[in-house]
Enzyme design. Structure first.
Site, PDB file in Angstrom:
ATOM      1  CE1 TYR A 147      11.704 -10.197  25.473  1.00  0.00           C
ATOM      2  CE2 TYR A 147      11.489 -10.885  27.752  1.00  0.00           C
ATOM      3  CZ  TYR A 147      11.629 -11.200  26.425  1.00  0.00           C
ATOM      4  OH  TYR A 147      11.693 -12.516  26.051  1.00  0.00           O
ATOM      5  CE  LYS A 197      15.591  -9.258   9.887  1.00  0.00           C
ATOM      6  NZ  LYS A 197      15.735 -10.421   8.998  1.00  0.00           N
ATOM      7  CG  ASP A 229      17.481 -13.723   9.206  1.00  0.00           C
ATOM      8  OD1 ASP A 229      18.612 -13.244   9.421  1.00  0.00           O
ATOM      9  OD2 ASP A 229      16.781 -13.376   8.235  1.00  0.00           O
ATOM     10  CG  ASP A 253      13.192 -15.268  25.269  1.00  0.00           C
ATOM     11  OD1 ASP A 253      13.509 -16.066  26.169  1.00  0.00           O
ATOM     12  OD2 ASP A 253      12.039 -15.219  24.777  1.00  0.00           O
ATOM     13  CG  ASP A 257      14.224 -21.294  25.156  1.00  0.00           C
ATOM     14  OD1 ASP A 257      14.878 -20.839  26.114  1.00  0.00           O
ATOM     15  OD2 ASP A 257      13.062 -21.727  25.276  1.00  0.00           O
TER      16      ASP A 257
HETATM   17  C1  IPM Z   1      13.744 -16.401  29.879  1.00  0.00           C
HETATM   18  C2  IPM Z   1      12.230 -16.452  29.906  1.00  0.00           C
HETATM   19  C3  IPM Z   1      11.728 -15.055  30.263  1.00  0.00           C
HETATM   20  C4  IPM Z   1      12.182 -14.110  29.143  1.00  0.00           C
HETATM   21  C5  IPM Z   1      10.213 -14.880  30.474  1.00  0.00           C
HETATM   22  C6  IPM Z   1       9.600 -15.981  31.273  1.00  0.00           C
HETATM   23  C7  IPM Z   1       9.944 -13.539  31.073  1.00  0.00           C
HETATM   24  O1  IPM Z   1      11.709 -16.908  28.715  1.00  0.00           O
HETATM   25  O2  IPM Z   1      14.348 -16.052  30.915  1.00  0.00           O
HETATM   26  O3  IPM Z   1      14.320 -16.737  28.837  1.00  0.00           O
HETATM   27  O4  IPM Z   1      11.554 -14.066  28.085  1.00  0.00           O
HETATM   28  O5  IPM Z   1      13.184 -13.432  29.363  1.00  0.00           O
HETATM   29 MN    MN Z   2      13.201 -17.647  27.358  1.00  0.00          MN
END
Ligand code: IPM
Ligand code: MN
Ligand code: NAD
Length: 368
Positions: A147, A197, A229, A253, A257
């Site tokens: 990032y 990884k 993975d 990240d 999710d």
């Molecule tokens: C998160 C989001 C952010 C990230 C983006 C929107 C910059 O997806 O906070 O998880 O990837 O960190």
């Molecule tokens: Mn995210």
């Protein structure tokens, strides 16, 4: 003299204002019952800020964040199509979120993945896979890796367009996030899942080298190594094996999710982004443009982010617990929000109605 704190409020885009309106009610409730004051200072941030001021993270907002004791941030961003109306570097993810993280060096991103046993019906996983619900703390490095590495693009010697993004960490950056992982594990079940990884990436080999140095100071914590993975599969098949997980930025990240996925909705994912001097708090999810303006978003993630702020920035762990308890009790009483799977007997609440029920319960709990 009572404690007085300044909190910068960055509403964000799409569902941001709707879920923020419910979250800030927690400050009022706590103020009514405790000797504490919160000064809430609103500031523009994100796509809306770009359209108003030409900057996704305006100077005025930077100054407000600098002077605040903590920052509460709603999700920012637009749909893929709408985003194209903003120059790439001012799009709020690159133009606002990453600069916010860099400004306060919020290297430790704490993302709880939690469902009580009585909320387990929200999960897409079978009840027998999560007999006790889900209770994981995912710790994500937040200011390094791909990032924040150097980026270049152009045309190479063969005349082909190319792009290059660098994944870079120095030892201090890795050490500081691993320490947070070990300390968190020490305060819970004393098992740390280290996600990496190292079968492919040199950055993971390096990460694991540092881990061997850091773990010497935490002899009571068992370390379990898992490739990222395989970890993705394990989170679906047997999330009960995890308690505290630590990983680099991009892995975190994606897996966080997935954490929202096993809970049943990203709307159940709050987070804390902690730096050496200041922390900011935000839902893990995005601005959900697909449901904006309908009063159906789940504000749990935003309200939970306030709970994390109370505990981490203001040393109000007891009050934070009451916020969690209030939200849990609303779900356990048989209510849902539109993103969550009902059971046939559950009753659907709008964003504002969920806020009403939580605040009513919180008020009662704080009064005890
Ligand atoms: C998160 C989001 C952010 C990230 C983006 C929107 C910059 O997806 O906070 O998880 O990837 O960190
Ligand atoms: Mn995210
Ligand atoms: P998203 O997280 O916004 O939405 C994914 C899905 O989850 C959608 O179906 C959405 O309706 C649902 N969802 C998310 N939060 C919810 C909530 N509180 N209640 C109910 N449903 C909820 O992801 P996306 O659609 O990929 O991204 C939308 C925008 O958000 C993009 O511009 C993206 O860059 C941005 N984004 C911002 C942040 C942030 O501000 N930290 C984080 C992730 C994505």
């Amino acid at each position: 003299m009572s404690n007085a704190y300044k909190v910068a409020i960055l509403e964000g885009d799409a569902i941001g204002p709707e879920i923020m309106a419910q979250a800030v009610r927690v400050f009022d409730a706590v103020t009514r019952h405790r000797d504490v004051e919160f000064e809430l200072i609103r500031a523009p941030f994100g796509a809306a800020a770009y359209f108003d001021t030409g900057k996704a993270f305006p100077e005025e907002t930077k100054a407000i964040c600098d002077s605040a004791d903590a920052i509460l941030k709603g999700p920012v961003g637009l749909s893929h199509e709408e985003s194209q109306k903003i120059p790439v570097d001012e799009q709020p993810e690159r133009g606002a979120i990453l600069p916010l993280r860099a400004r306060f060096n919020t290297y430790a991103n704490v993302r709880p993945i939690y469902l009580s046993a009585d909320m387990a019906h929200f999960s897409p996983l079978k009840k027998e896979v999560i007999p006790e619900g889900i209770d994981i703390i995912l710790i994500r490095e937040l200011v390094g890796g791909l990032y924040f590495g150097e980026k270049e693009s152009g045309v190479n010697e063969a005349g082909k367009r190319y792009v290059k993004e660098v994944l870079e960490y120095d030892e201090d950056q890795v050490r500081q996030i691993l320490k947070i992982g070990f300390e968190t594990a020490q305060g819970r079940k004393k098992v740390l899942h280290n996600i990496h990884k190292s079968n492919v990436l040199k950055s993971s080999v390096f990460w694991n080298e540092i881990l061997e140095e850091v773990r010497v100071d935490y002899p009571d914590v068992e370390v379990v190594h898992l490739l990222v993975d395989a970890a993705a599969t394990a989170l679906c098949l047997n999330p009960g094996q995890f308690d505290v997980m630590v990983m680099e930025n991009m892995f975190g990240d994606i897996l966080s999710d997935q954490g929202g996925g096993i809970l049943g909705s990203l709307g159940l994912m709050p987070s804390a982004c902690i730096g050496p001097d200041k922390a900011y708090y935000e839902p893990s999810h995005g601005s959900a443009p697909d449901i904006a303006g309908k009063n159906i978003a789940n504000p749990y993630s935003m309200i939970g982010s306030v709970a994390m702020m109370l505990e981490t920035s203001f040393n109000m762990g007891a009050e934070a617990k009451l916020v969690w308890e209030a939200m849990k009790s609303v779900f356990e009483a048989g209510y849902t929000t539109a993103d969550l799977k009902g059971t046939g007997e559950t009753q659907l609440l709008s964003t504002a109605e969920f806020g009403d029920k939580v605040m009513e319960k919180l008020d009662a709990l704080l009064a005890l």
